[in-house]
Write an enzyme that holds these catalytic residues in place. Structure first.
Site, PDB file in Angstrom:
ATOM      1  N   ALA A  53      42.234  35.700  30.520  1.00  0.00           N
ATOM      2  CA  ALA A  53      42.828  37.170  30.351  1.00  0.00           C
ATOM      3  C   ALA A  53      44.349  36.869  30.746  1.00  0.00           C
ATOM      4  CB  ALA A  53      42.322  38.006  31.229  1.00  0.00           C
ATOM      5  N   GLY A  96      38.217  34.859  31.153  1.00  0.00           N
ATOM      6  CA  GLY A  96      37.999  35.683  29.989  1.00  0.00           C
ATOM      7  C   GLY A  96      37.796  34.840  28.941  1.00  0.00           C
ATOM      8  N   GLU A  99      34.109  33.989  29.156  1.00  0.00           N
ATOM      9  CA  GLU A  99      33.354  35.416  28.712  1.00  0.00           C
ATOM     10  C   GLU A  99      33.285  35.682  27.363  1.00  0.00           C
ATOM     11  OE1 GLU A  99      33.867  38.314  32.757  1.00  0.00           O
ATOM     12  OE2 GLU A  99      35.728  37.524  31.795  1.00  0.00           O
ATOM     13  N   GLU A 120      38.011  33.550  38.626  1.00  0.00           N
ATOM     14  CA  GLU A 120      38.552  34.750  39.194  1.00  0.00           C
ATOM     15  C   GLU A 120      38.615  34.774  40.493  1.00  0.00           C
ATOM     16  OE1 GLU A 120      37.271  35.476  34.981  1.00  0.00           O
ATOM     17  OE2 GLU A 120      36.631  34.499  36.683  1.00  0.00           O
TER      18      GLU A 120
END
Length: 725
Positions: A53, A96, A99, A120
């Protein structure tokens, strides 16, 4: 029938920010209604899949515009897509990015370059786009717990073993070719969604209970890990698990530990930035390592450690020491360390053999004549360094870099024996011990060091896997200048009788969170090092004449640490005794054991009428407040570029807990500058003769303006400060 390849990202790390999410979604939407498109391959632009992200968006969550699809919405959309999507993973698939790959129906990877992780927790949050729910369903609960709670990376080959990926590319095919092959196969198979896989609730509870016992306390850096565990606990029901994950993610986002960890993350990025001329990335030190010879002068623990770092980076290394026995010992260290890495599976045997071949030991400085870079790492003795630098200046190529690993001597004074042409290519390159393990390097700018030299060193330091911080040429630079106050005040607590060796170390490590307490650090590094530095500065008592050093003057001083070395010979772990005792049969000789000899020895320096013992909070303030105050003074003198650079030095060189952000961040956000100033004034009155208690002018200014030092620099209020860098 057509397989479409969807290439996304900026071509660097491909963060999945708003524009990228919108692009992926719009492309898939377009192909969704096209009958001739039968499957999709999702691949990152360039040599990476995605680093995750866009962390700069974390502060904007809840404020995003309605036309930008969120992370969770994108993952759900990809997973429910009516046509097979194959993720082709090259380079990193982190956070991310992983993911997104987990949301795809199939995953293929490069066995060598792929690095997959959900890291994270290392930046104070948890996977927030389904990672805590999908990963257990793909790799199993135990492996998912290991990956998420540690943040550790796995390779493409391991990912196949764990069933995180479905296939690996063959040596004779490209990754996209492999993905296209899988996409064509996937069209013949029914689509399935990861969210539909069931988990065993009993196994989930049992494993979560087991892993919970290994986590740090929530108030001692473990808030993010416990939040991740809560989300994983709820993963036996996907929809409820997603709700729990979302709730926990938002909590970690605003928690002080998470904010501190993200400050630390961005602080490293800030420190590694710098003006890099075009030539730096094309310099032979960056492009032709296997053909480039570099030299290390001094085969002691530090020199052999630096040699190890440079060898691992791919250079040919000439290791020099005039003492043949010391040289032999340094070579044995390099080969022994390489051998231990092979035994532990960290290195291949061929890599260890390559390193042994590229190491050339010698007792002659003249053997360095064709080296592009030389780093000196001998004892902290100016006359020895002058002799080495003067000799090297005569024999080296005019373009060679001549660097010193000094931890306390002036780079300008060392460089004074060099020719005017050489001085621009001279700087400090201060590694921290043990050099092959510690991440930090201080890049010290001398008054004649050129911008090109510093830029090349910034780039090179990053290339060899270290974190470089550019600092000014002041006494002790940044780290050791501040650390002198830290260790000095720790000694005074013993002399005053208000604390003990064990109590001080416990307060700093077990309460504040430092990796080691000050006395543990002394024993590990060697107590004689601090003694020789104080002796070089003219502060110690002469062991023969009993005369006090000429530079001590009226400053507050205790001789406990000096006498520990000169009278008791307690140098630390390597001699089996320091502030603590050590037994080779206990903890491999590294476990700190209370010493009765040291306890009795300290009593000789204590007053008959002792004050009340300090509590943990009082110990921490007495020792850390002068350290932070020195950080302010370094900033106001222009020897550090910004407060976060000082934080990086302490995070990666001195074991400062990352969840407290660094000493300057801690002062701003936990202590409060008003309280810090008040306590320093109080200590200054109570303990005259210690300059480090005199409040910095910059601290006074920040308090007067009611801003943090971080805000002071972000608002560019520091324009009047003349940079020494």
């Amino acid at each position: 029938m057509t397989i479409r390849v969807l290439e996304f990202g900026d071509g660097k790390l491909n963060p999945i920010g708003g524009p990228t999410r919108k692009f992926i979604h719009s492309q898939l939407e377009e192909w969704r209604v096209m009958d001739n498109v039968t499957s999709v391959v999702l691949v990152g632009n360039g040599r990476q899949f995605s680093a995750g992200a866009d962390m700069t968006e974390f502060g904007k969550i809840g404020k995003t515009t309605s036309n930008v699809i969120g992370m969770v919405e994108l993952m759900n959309y990809v997973e429910s897509y009516p046509k097979p999507i194959v993720a082709a993973i090259d380079g990193v698939a982190l956070g991310g990015g992983l993911e997104l790959a987990l949301s795809c129906h199939y995953r293929v990877a490069d066995p060598q370059t792929a690095k997959l992780a959900l890291p994270e927790v290392k930046v104070g949050v948890i996977p927030g786009a389904g990672g805590t729910q999908r990963l257990p369903r793909v790799v199993g609960i135990k492996r998912a717990l290991t990956m998420i709670l540690s943040g550790a990376q796995i390779t493409g080959s391991t990912a196949l073993d764990w069933k995180l990926v479905d296939g690996l590319k063959h040596p004779k095919q490209s990754l996209v070719e492999c993905a296209l092959q899988w996409a064509s196969w996937s069209e013949l198979m029914p689509l399935s969604q990861t969210c539909d896989i069931n988990l065993n609730s009993q196994e989930l509870k049992m494993l979560c209970d087991k892993f919970e016992k290994t986590l740090p306390d929530t108030d001692f850096g473990g808030f993010g890990a416990h939040a991740a565990l809560k989300a994983i606990r709820a993963s036996d029901n996907f929809s409820k698990g997603m709700e729990t994950e979302s709730s926990m993610f938002l909590q970690t986002l605003v928690h002080p530990q998470g904010q501190a960890l993200r400050h630390a993350f961005f602080a490293v990025r800030t420190a590694q930035k710098g003006g890099r001329p075009i030539q730096s990335e094309k310099h032979p030190l960056m492009t032709n390592r296997s053909y480039t010879a570099v030299g290390v002068v001094g085969a002691g623990l530090m020199g052999s450690g630096i040699a190890m770092v440079l060898l691992e980076a791919g250079f040919k290394v000439r290791l020099v020491d005039i003492d043949a026995k010391a040289l032999q010992k340094g070579v044995a260290f390099v080969k022994g360390t390489a051998g231990s890495y092979v035994k532990r599976g960290k290195w291949s045997r061929s890599k260890a053999e390559s390193i042994a071949k590229r190491l050339k030991p010698t007792t002659k400085l003249t053997d360095l004549k064709d080296c592009t870079l030389i780093v000196e790492a001998v004892l902290e003795n100016l006359s020895i360094k002058h002799k080495i630098f003067g000799t090297l200046d005569q024999i080296l190529n005019p373009n060679a870099f001549l660097l010193s690993n000094t931890s306390s001597l002036s780079i300008d004074t060392i460089a004074s024996v060099l020719s005017q042409k050489r001085r621009p290519r001279c700087a400090g390159w201060h590694f921290f011990s043990p050099a092959h393990k510690m991440k930090l390097v201080e890049i010290v700018v001398g008054k004649d060091s050129s911008r090109d030299t510093i830029s090349i060193l910034q780039n090179l330091t990053k290339q060899i896997g270290k974190i470089g911080v550019v600092v000014g040429n002041c006494n002790g630079f940044v780290g050791n200048r501040m650390f002198a106050n830290y260790t000095g005040e720790a000694g005074f607590l013993l002399a005053e009788g208000v604390s003990s060796v064990q109590a001080v170390d416990r307060a700093l490590s077990k309460v504040h969170g430092m990796a080691l307490g000050p006395f543990e650090v002394g024993d590990l590094a060697g107590n004689e090092i601090g003694y020789y530095i104080r002796k070089e500065k003219g502060l110690t008592r002469d062991v023969n004449t009993n005369q006090i050093g000429p530079n001590r003057g009226n400053q507050r001083y205790t001789e406990i640490a000096d006498d520990l070395v000169t009278k008791l010979g307690r140098h630390g772990q390597k001699t089996g005794k320091g502030w603590y005792d050590y037994d080779s049969k206990i903890g491999k000789g590294r476990k700190c054991l209370p010493s009765q000899e040291v306890t009795d020895f300290i009593k000789r320096y204590q007053p008959k009428l002792k004050k009340a013992a300090l509590n943990d909070k009082e110990i921490i303030e007495r020792i850390l407040f002068p350290l932070v105050n020195e950080g302010f003074k370094i900033l106001e003198e222009g020897h550090a570029q910004c407060p976060s650079d000082i934080d990086v030095v302490y995070l990666y060189g001195y074991g400062w807990p990352a969840w407290r952000g660094g000493p300057m961040y801690w002062a701003d956000h936990e202590v409060g500058l008003h309280y810090l100033l008040d306590q320093l004034k109080k200590f200054q009155q109570e303990f005259p003769g210690s300059d480090y208690f005199q409040p910095s002018q910059l601290l006074n200014t920040c308090v007067k303006l009611n801003v943090t030092v971080e805000e002071y620099y972000k608002k560019k209020m520091n324009k009047h400060i003349m940079s020494r860098i």
